[in-house]
Design a protein around this motif. Structure first.
Motif, PDB file in Angstrom:
ATOM      1  N   LYS A 204       0.860  -1.182   0.000  1.00 60.04           N
ATOM      2  CA  LYS A 204       0.000   0.000   0.000  1.00 60.04           C
ATOM      3  C   LYS A 204       0.899   1.235   0.000  1.00 60.04           C
ATOM      4  O   LYS A 204       1.968   1.239   0.623  1.00 60.04           O
ATOM      5  N   SER A 205       0.453   2.290  -0.667  1.00 59.67           N
ATOM      6  CA  SER A 205       1.214   3.543  -0.613  1.00 59.67           C
ATOM      7  C   SER A 205       1.236   4.108   0.797  1.00 59.67           C
ATOM      8  O   SER A 205       2.141   4.854   1.166  1.00 59.67           O
ATOM      9  N   THR A 206       0.239   3.723   1.603  1.00 58.71           N
ATOM     10  CA  THR A 206       0.131   4.204   2.983  1.00 58.71           C
ATOM     11  C   THR A 206       0.890   3.334   3.978  1.00 58.71           C
ATOM     12  O   THR A 206       0.964   3.662   5.152  1.00 58.71           O
ATOM     13  N   ASP A 207       1.444   2.217   3.517  1.00 64.09           N
ATOM     14  CA  ASP A 207       2.177   1.304   4.403  1.00 64.09           C
ATOM     15  C   ASP A 207       3.185   0.524   3.568  1.00 64.09           C
ATOM     16  O   ASP A 207       2.933  -0.607   3.168  1.00 64.09           O
ATOM     17  N   ILE A 208       4.338   1.125   3.315  1.00 65.06           N
ATOM     18  CA  ILE A 208       5.324   0.505   2.427  1.00 65.06           C
ATOM     19  C   ILE A 208       6.191  -0.527   3.134  1.00 65.06           C
ATOM     20  O   ILE A 208       7.066  -1.130   2.516  1.00 65.06           O
ATOM     21  N   HIS A 209       5.951  -0.747   4.422  1.00 68.45           N
ATOM     22  CA  HIS A 209       6.745  -1.733   5.161  1.00 68.45           C
ATOM     23  C   HIS A 209       6.151  -3.137   5.075  1.00 68.45           C
ATOM     24  O   HIS A 209       6.872  -4.123   5.231  1.00 68.45           O
ATOM     25  N   ARG A 210       4.844  -3.228   4.815  1.00 71.32           N
ATOM     26  CA  ARG A 210       4.197  -4.538   4.695  1.00 71.32           C
ATOM     27  C   ARG A 210       4.026  -4.869   3.216  1.00 71.32           C
ATOM     28  O   ARG A 210       3.254  -4.233   2.516  1.00 71.32           O
ATOM     29  N   GLY A 211       4.777  -5.872   2.781  1.00 71.69           N
ATOM     30  CA  GLY A 211       4.761  -6.230   1.378  1.00 71.69           C
ATOM     31  C   GLY A 211       4.092  -7.563   1.119  1.00 71.69           C
ATOM     32  O   GLY A 211       3.962  -8.398   2.025  1.00 71.69           O
ATOM     33  N   TYR A 212       3.676  -7.754  -0.135  1.00 70.15           N
ATOM     34  CA  TYR A 212       3.025  -8.984  -0.576  1.00 70.15           C
ATOM     35  C   TYR A 212       3.741  -9.472  -1.835  1.00 70.15           C
ATOM     36  O   TYR A 212       3.812  -8.752  -2.836  1.00 70.15           O
ATOM     37  N   VAL A 213       4.297 -10.688  -1.762  1.00 67.88           N
ATOM     38  CA  VAL A 213       5.033 -11.258  -2.881  1.00 67.88           C
ATOM     39  C   VAL A 213       4.039 -11.912  -3.841  1.00 67.88           C
ATOM     40  O   VAL A 213       3.220 -12.738  -3.427  1.00 67.88           O
ATOM     41  N   ILE A 214       4.128 -11.560  -5.111  1.00 63.09           N
ATOM     42  CA  ILE A 214       3.213 -12.136  -6.092  1.00 63.09           C
ATOM     43  C   ILE A 214       3.495 -13.625  -6.258  1.00 63.09           C
ATOM     44  O   ILE A 214       4.602 -14.023  -6.620  1.00 63.09           O
ATOM     45  N   ASN A 215       2.483 -14.435  -5.975  1.00 62.17           N
ATOM     46  CA  ASN A 215       2.583 -15.889  -6.147  1.00 62.17           C
ATOM     47  C   ASN A 215       1.948 -16.347  -7.452  1.00 62.17           C
ATOM     48  O   ASN A 215       2.467 -17.231  -8.126  1.00 62.17           O
ATOM     49  N   VAL A 216       0.796 -15.754  -7.760  1.00 56.00           N
ATOM     50  CA  VAL A 216       0.027 -16.161  -8.937  1.00 56.00           C
ATOM     51  C   VAL A 216      -0.356 -14.914  -9.715  1.00 56.00           C
ATOM     52  O   VAL A 216      -0.853 -13.945  -9.136  1.00 56.00           O
ATOM     53  N   ALA A 217      -0.110 -14.942 -11.026  1.00 60.54           N
ATOM     54  CA  ALA A 217      -0.537 -13.868 -11.915  1.00 60.54           C
ATOM     55  C   ALA A 217      -1.304 -14.509 -13.070  1.00 60.54           C
ATOM     56  O   ALA A 217      -0.778 -15.362 -13.776  1.00 60.54           O
TER      57      ALA A 217
END
Length: 370
Positions: A58-71
């Protein structure tokens, strides 16, 4: 709210400011998840449909990331890209606990020792997860004695978290360009205590739009027979919670043969446990498995976003709050186990799950396979 796209080296490589919907599901005892749907423009395809690993924040929380598993690219009523991304804690699922390992002491140190031995400073340098470091402790005063053998690292960590009612996450430190493994325990904001300000959800307080309640004892188990090393009559078997009797006693057998009293640690040194130490390990294994067979007592609520309590301001994932349903006469003091936030073209919606996490079908299959 915009979404930022990073590569694994912490370089911001793009921004998504328009999307169909973004569903963030934060979990206290499991990996959190993002499901994102965007138009299949060339810009979005270049950012998201790539062989390289990508992280979304999120632009409001750049410390919590999500790694793309499925596209997934879909050409149906309209051209769309569907993304399923897991929280950075999923990195711990990329490693196993190699051989038998045992750690004792503060629960935060024990979790971190398993991570250190298998992903930060393993005997085999090829097992190192780049840029992963350990964060500072939150001072959770729980002492434990835990051992696992040839088990998925994240499965072992989440089992310990469920057992001791804590959690872990991996956060992005953009200044240091490090992934920080961090442990935490939610704050008690229920009416059972008077130190912290109370958070209460009830229709009488006009802060709940919809509320459902589940009380499920179908898979509850109270007493464990834990079988370790040995054969037939010579096999070591202990009983956990043997004092429970009558209708309240529900038994389960746990095969813990993977735990041995003599083993080699991660430094290839041979360790021999005393009979008492070995029985303690078996008891801990029994307690861990029993934590997976709890009575499920859960409130699920759609929260009024304009109420007096704002998520991530007055209370957070893992915090203990009070839920009331006056029609049922039920009051619970339980943790925020799951927070589902949906951002779409209609705005923002929040749904919370309090209490014991309801196992999914996949959770039940995995549990049955143990």
């Amino acid at each position: 709210m915009d979404l930022f796209i990073f590569d694994m080296q912490f370089n911001r490589i793009g921004i998504i400011d328009t999307y169909v919907d973004a569903e963030f599901v934060s979990k206290y005892h499991d990996h959190s998840q993002l499901i994102l749907t965007v138009d299949a423009s060339k810009t979005n395809a270049d950012l998201l449909l790539t062989e390289d690993l990508r992280i979304i924040t999120k632009s409001t929380d750049i410390h919590r990331g999500y790694v793309i598993n499925v596209a997934e690219y879909r050409d149906e009523e309209q051209l769309e890209i569907i993304i399923i991304a897991k929280s950075l804690s999923v990195m711990t699922s990329w490693r196993i606990i190699e051989g038998q390992q045992r750690y004792t002491g503060n629960v935060e140190d024990v979790l971190k020792n398993f991570v250190k031995a298998n992903a930060i400073q393993p005997f085999n340098a090829s097992r190192i997860i780049p840029d992963l470091v350990l964060g500072l402790n939150e001072v959770i005063n729980i002492n434990v004695d835990e051992a696992f053998s040839n088990k998925d690292l994240d499965v072992a960590l989440w089992e310990m978290c469920a057992k001791y009612d804590i959690s872990y996450e991996i956060l992005m430190n953009h200044d240091a360009k490090k992934y920080v493994f961090s442990t935490f325990m939610g704050i008690d904001r229920s009416t059972e205590q008077s130190i912290n300000s109370n958070v209460i959800f009830a229709k009488a307080f006009d802060n709940v739009i919809m509320q459902s309640y589940v009380d499920d004892k179908s898979n509850y188990r109270s007493t464990a027979y834990v079988a370790g090393e040995g054969e037939a009559d010579n096999r070591t078997v202990i009983k956990v919670n043997d004092g429970i009797s009558g209708f309240n006693r529900r038994e389960i057998f746990i095969d813990a043969r993977d735990l041995q009293s003599t083993y080699k640690d991660d430094n290839e040194e041979e360790i021999t446990l005393t009979p008492l130490e070995y029985q303690t390990l078996l008891n801990e294994r029994g307690q861990t498995r029993l934590s997976e067979y709890q009575r499920i007592r859960t409130f699920e609520s759609d929260i009024d976003l304009y109420s007096q309590f704002i998520f991530n301001e007055h209370y957070f994932l893992g915090d203990k709050v009070t839920n009331r349903n006056d029609e049922l006469g039920v009051v619970t003091h339980s943790r925020v186990m799951t927070a589902k936030e949906i951002y779409d073209r209609e705005g923002y919606h929040l749904s919370l799950e309090f209490g014991t996490s309801i196992p999914t079908l996949l959770d039940k299959i995995k549990r049955g396979a143990k």
